[in-house]
Design a protein around this motif. Structure first.
Motif, PDB file in Angstrom:
ATOM      1  N   THR A   1     -19.228  20.580  78.190  1.00 50.21           N
ATOM      2  CA  THR A   1     -19.749  21.808  78.730  1.00 50.21           C
ATOM      3  C   THR A   1     -19.450  22.767  77.866  1.00 50.21           C
ATOM      4  OG1 THR A   1     -18.107  22.354  80.045  1.00 50.21           O
ATOM      5  CG2 THR A   1     -19.715  20.796  80.826  1.00 50.21           C
ATOM      6  N   SER A   2     -20.254  24.026  78.173  1.00 54.01           N
ATOM      7  CA  SER A   2     -19.868  25.325  77.421  1.00 54.01           C
ATOM      8  C   SER A   2     -18.472  25.854  77.777  1.00 54.01           C
ATOM      9  CB  SER A   2     -21.062  26.429  77.314  1.00 54.01           C
ATOM     10  OG  SER A   2     -21.197  26.733  78.924  1.00 54.01           O
ATOM     11  N   ASP A   3     -17.912  25.286  78.722  1.00 51.81           N
ATOM     12  CA  ASP A   3     -16.455  25.932  79.152  1.00 51.81           C
ATOM     13  C   ASP A   3     -15.152  25.614  78.031  1.00 51.81           C
ATOM     14  OD1 ASP A   3     -17.485  26.856  81.201  1.00 51.81           O
ATOM     15  OD2 ASP A   3     -17.293  24.872  82.516  1.00 51.81           O
ATOM     16  N   PHE A   4     -15.730  24.936  76.975  1.00 55.34           N
ATOM     17  CA  PHE A   4     -14.462  24.417  76.238  1.00 55.34           C
ATOM     18  C   PHE A   4     -15.097  23.967  74.756  1.00 55.34           C
ATOM     19  CE2 PHE A   4     -15.509  20.488  78.420  1.00 55.34           C
ATOM     20  CZ  PHE A   4     -15.403  19.418  77.514  1.00 55.34           C
ATOM     21  N   SER A   5     -14.163  24.001  73.911  1.00 53.49           N
ATOM     22  CA  SER A   5     -14.426  23.355  72.489  1.00 53.49           C
ATOM     23  C   SER A   5     -13.724  22.070  72.461  1.00 53.49           C
ATOM     24  CB  SER A   5     -13.751  24.278  71.352  1.00 53.49           C
ATOM     25  OG  SER A   5     -14.762  25.520  71.547  1.00 53.49           O
ATOM     26  N   LEU A   6     -14.056  21.413  71.450  1.00 54.36           N
ATOM     27  CA  LEU A   6     -13.329  20.146  70.964  1.00 54.36           C
ATOM     28  C   LEU A   6     -12.811  20.208  69.531  1.00 54.36           C
ATOM     29  CD1 LEU A   6     -15.295  17.069  72.766  1.00 54.36           C
ATOM     30  CD2 LEU A   6     -13.433  17.943  73.433  1.00 54.36           C
ATOM     31  N   ILE A   7     -11.488  19.741  69.400  1.00 49.92           N
ATOM     32  CA  ILE A   7     -11.134  19.731  67.779  1.00 49.92           C
ATOM     33  C   ILE A   7     -10.551  18.432  67.482  1.00 49.92           C
ATOM     34  CG2 ILE A   7      -9.459  20.846  66.306  1.00 49.92           C
ATOM     35  CD1 ILE A   7      -9.401  23.339  68.393  1.00 49.92           C
ATOM     36  N   PHE A   8     -11.155  18.021  66.475  1.00 52.94           N
ATOM     37  CA  PHE A   8     -10.782  16.813  65.952  1.00 52.94           C
ATOM     38  C   PHE A   8     -10.070  16.874  64.498  1.00 52.94           C
ATOM     39  CE2 PHE A   8     -14.219  15.783  68.574  1.00 52.94           C
ATOM     40  CZ  PHE A   8     -13.903  14.954  69.562  1.00 52.94           C
ATOM     41  N   ARG A   9      -9.094  16.200  64.351  1.00 52.65           N
ATOM     42  CA  ARG A   9      -8.429  16.256  62.836  1.00 52.65           C
ATOM     43  C   ARG A   9      -8.045  15.103  62.298  1.00 52.65           C
ATOM     44  NH1 ARG A   9      -5.177  20.562  65.565  1.00 52.65           N
ATOM     45  NH2 ARG A   9      -6.063  22.502  64.962  1.00 52.65           N
ATOM     46  N   TRP A  10      -8.433  15.086  61.167  1.00 52.08           N
ATOM     47  CA  TRP A  10      -7.860  13.791  60.359  1.00 52.08           C
ATOM     48  C   TRP A  10      -7.254  14.108  59.231  1.00 52.08           C
ATOM     49  CZ3 TRP A  10     -13.037  13.432  62.364  1.00 52.08           C
ATOM     50  CH2 TRP A  10     -13.707  12.524  63.187  1.00 52.08           C
ATOM     51  N   THR A  11      -6.254  13.086  58.765  1.00 53.41           N
ATOM     52  CA  THR A  11      -5.667  13.167  57.476  1.00 53.41           C
ATOM     53  C   THR A  11      -5.794  12.117  56.765  1.00 53.41           C
ATOM     54  OG1 THR A  11      -3.874  14.763  58.594  1.00 53.41           O
ATOM     55  CG2 THR A  11      -3.328  13.537  56.472  1.00 53.41           C
ATOM     56  N   LEU A  12      -6.437  12.097  55.825  1.00 52.30           N
ATOM     57  CA  LEU A  12      -6.591  10.967  54.848  1.00 52.30           C
ATOM     58  C   LEU A  12      -5.672  11.041  53.669  1.00 52.30           C
ATOM     59  CD1 LEU A  12     -10.684  11.619  54.481  1.00 52.30           C
ATOM     60  CD2 LEU A  12      -9.339  10.113  56.129  1.00 52.30           C
ATOM     61  N   ASN A  13      -5.108   9.821  53.599  1.00 53.13           N
ATOM     62  CA  ASN A  13      -4.201   9.646  52.274  1.00 53.13           C
ATOM     63  C   ASN A  13      -4.817   8.665  51.579  1.00 53.13           C
ATOM     64  OD1 ASN A  13      -1.609  11.145  53.763  1.00 53.13           O
ATOM     65  ND2 ASN A  13      -1.824   9.541  55.293  1.00 53.13           N
TER      66      ASN A  13
ATOM     67  N   THR B   1      -8.350  20.802  54.225  1.00 54.85           N
ATOM     68  CA  THR B   1      -7.405  21.287  53.751  1.00 54.85           C
ATOM     69  C   THR B   1      -6.619  20.335  52.949  1.00 54.85           C
ATOM     70  OG1 THR B   1      -7.256  22.910  55.455  1.00 54.85           O
ATOM     71  CG2 THR B   1      -5.202  22.678  54.142  1.00 54.85           C
ATOM     72  N   ARG B   2      -6.152  20.387  51.615  1.00 56.69           N
ATOM     73  CA  ARG B   2      -5.091  19.879  51.090  1.00 56.69           C
ATOM     74  C   ARG B   2      -3.732  19.933  51.546  1.00 56.69           C
ATOM     75  NH1 ARG B   2      -4.644  18.605  44.584  1.00 56.69           N
ATOM     76  NH2 ARG B   2      -6.757  17.706  45.434  1.00 56.69           N
ATOM     77  N   ILE B   3      -2.818  18.888  51.942  1.00 58.58           N
ATOM     78  CA  ILE B   3      -1.896  19.089  52.637  1.00 58.58           C
ATOM     79  C   ILE B   3      -0.596  18.490  51.664  1.00 58.58           C
ATOM     80  CG2 ILE B   3      -2.529  19.364  54.724  1.00 58.58           C
ATOM     81  CD1 ILE B   3      -1.991  16.530  55.306  1.00 58.58           C
ATOM     82  N   GLY B   4      -0.957  17.996  50.518  1.00 60.28           N
ATOM     83  CA  GLY B   4      -0.296  17.341  49.774  1.00 60.28           C
ATOM     84  C   GLY B   4      -1.215  16.628  48.240  1.00 60.28           C
ATOM     85  N   ASP B   5      -0.333  15.988  47.542  1.00 53.58           N
ATOM     86  CA  ASP B   5      -1.018  15.662  46.124  1.00 53.58           C
ATOM     87  C   ASP B   5      -2.040  14.332  46.381  1.00 53.58           C
ATOM     88  OD1 ASP B   5       0.460  17.393  44.392  1.00 53.58           O
ATOM     89  OD2 ASP B   5       1.867  15.885  44.130  1.00 53.58           O
ATOM     90  N   SER B   6      -1.709  13.804  47.539  1.00 50.38           N
ATOM     91  CA  SER B   6      -2.514  12.563  47.968  1.00 50.38           C
ATOM     92  C   SER B   6      -2.895  12.595  49.247  1.00 50.38           C
ATOM     93  CB  SER B   6      -1.810  11.327  47.665  1.00 50.38           C
ATOM     94  OG  SER B   6      -0.436  11.212  48.370  1.00 50.38           O
ATOM     95  N   SER B   7      -2.552  13.904  50.001  1.00 50.02           N
ATOM     96  CA  SER B   7      -3.360  14.048  51.448  1.00 50.02           C
ATOM     97  C   SER B   7      -4.135  15.223  51.673  1.00 50.02           C
ATOM     98  CB  SER B   7      -2.217  14.129  52.351  1.00 50.02           C
ATOM     99  OG  SER B   7      -1.293  12.728  52.242  1.00 50.02           O
ATOM    100  N   VAL B   8      -5.376  14.894  52.394  1.00 52.60           N
ATOM    101  CA  VAL B   8      -6.229  16.017  52.844  1.00 52.60           C
ATOM    102  C   VAL B   8      -6.494  15.974  54.087  1.00 52.60           C
ATOM    103  CG1 VAL B   8      -8.534  16.766  52.532  1.00 52.60           C
ATOM    104  CG2 VAL B   8      -7.669  15.604  50.484  1.00 52.60           C
ATOM    105  N   ARG B   9      -6.430  16.938  54.795  1.00 55.22           N
ATOM    106  CA  ARG B   9      -6.732  17.084  56.531  1.00 55.22           C
ATOM    107  C   ARG B   9      -8.312  17.631  56.575  1.00 55.22           C
ATOM    108  NH1 ARG B   9      -2.341  19.742  59.218  1.00 55.22           N
ATOM    109  NH2 ARG B   9      -1.586  17.705  59.085  1.00 55.22           N
ATOM    110  N   TYR B  10      -9.147  16.869  57.431  1.00 52.61           N
ATOM    111  CA  TYR B  10     -10.289  17.616  57.877  1.00 52.61           C
ATOM    112  C   TYR B  10     -10.044  17.693  59.237  1.00 52.61           C
ATOM    113  CZ  TYR B  10     -12.055  15.938  53.441  1.00 52.61           C
ATOM    114  OH  TYR B  10     -12.506  15.244  52.163  1.00 52.61           O
ATOM    115  N   THR B  11     -10.761  18.879  59.564  1.00 54.57           N
ATOM    116  CA  THR B  11     -10.794  19.631  61.044  1.00 54.57           C
ATOM    117  C   THR B  11     -12.451  19.548  61.325  1.00 54.57           C
ATOM    118  OG1 THR B  11      -8.698  20.817  60.804  1.00 54.57           O
ATOM    119  CG2 THR B  11     -10.011  21.266  62.615  1.00 54.57           C
ATOM    120  N   LEU B  12     -12.868  19.089  62.484  1.00 52.32           N
ATOM    121  CA  LEU B  12     -14.020  19.183  63.071  1.00 52.32           C
ATOM    122  C   LEU B  12     -13.849  19.824  64.276  1.00 52.32           C
ATOM    123  CD1 LEU B  12     -17.057  18.425  63.347  1.00 52.32           C
ATOM    124  CD2 LEU B  12     -16.368  16.510  64.636  1.00 52.32           C
ATOM    125  N   VAL B  13     -14.747  20.989  64.600  1.00 56.38           N
ATOM    126  CA  VAL B  13     -14.616  21.968  65.517  1.00 56.38           C
ATOM    127  C   VAL B  13     -16.079  21.795  66.357  1.00 56.38           C
ATOM    128  CG1 VAL B  13     -14.274  24.245  66.939  1.00 56.38           C
ATOM    129  CG2 VAL B  13     -12.909  23.404  64.836  1.00 56.38           C
TER     130      VAL B  13
END
Length: 76
Positions: free
Chosen positions: A63-75, A1-13
């Motif tokens: 385990t199958s009881d939960f998900s993990l979410i990782f978010r990075w913002t690259l500038n 997701t673009r969050i600015g002119d020079s920033s992008v956010r990536y989400t890994l689920v």
């Protein structure tokens, strides 16, 4: 997701069904690192991926009881 002119956010689920019972080389079943690769950021004729984000953390037994979410913002 673009969050600015020079920033992008990536989400890994890592959903409930993914990466369960991962066995490390020492026999333990846990996740303790994650990385983000860009496919070809320099525009080479042949794809040349590079590691742009990396994080270690305490062992998580996934385990199958939960998900993990990782978010990075690259500038840029």
């Amino acid at each position: 997701t673009r969050i600015g002119d020079s920033s992008v956010r990536y989400t890994l689920v890592v959903d409930e069904e993914a990466c369960n019972s991962i066995t490390r080389t020492d026999g333990a079943m846990s996740i303790n690192e994650v990385g983000l690769l860009m496919k070809n950021p320099t525009g080479n004729a042949a794809d040349r991926p590079i590691l742009v984000a990396y994080r270690t953390f305490s062992n998580i037994v996934k385990t199958s009881d939960f998900s993990l979410i990782f978010r990075w913002t690259l500038n840029f």
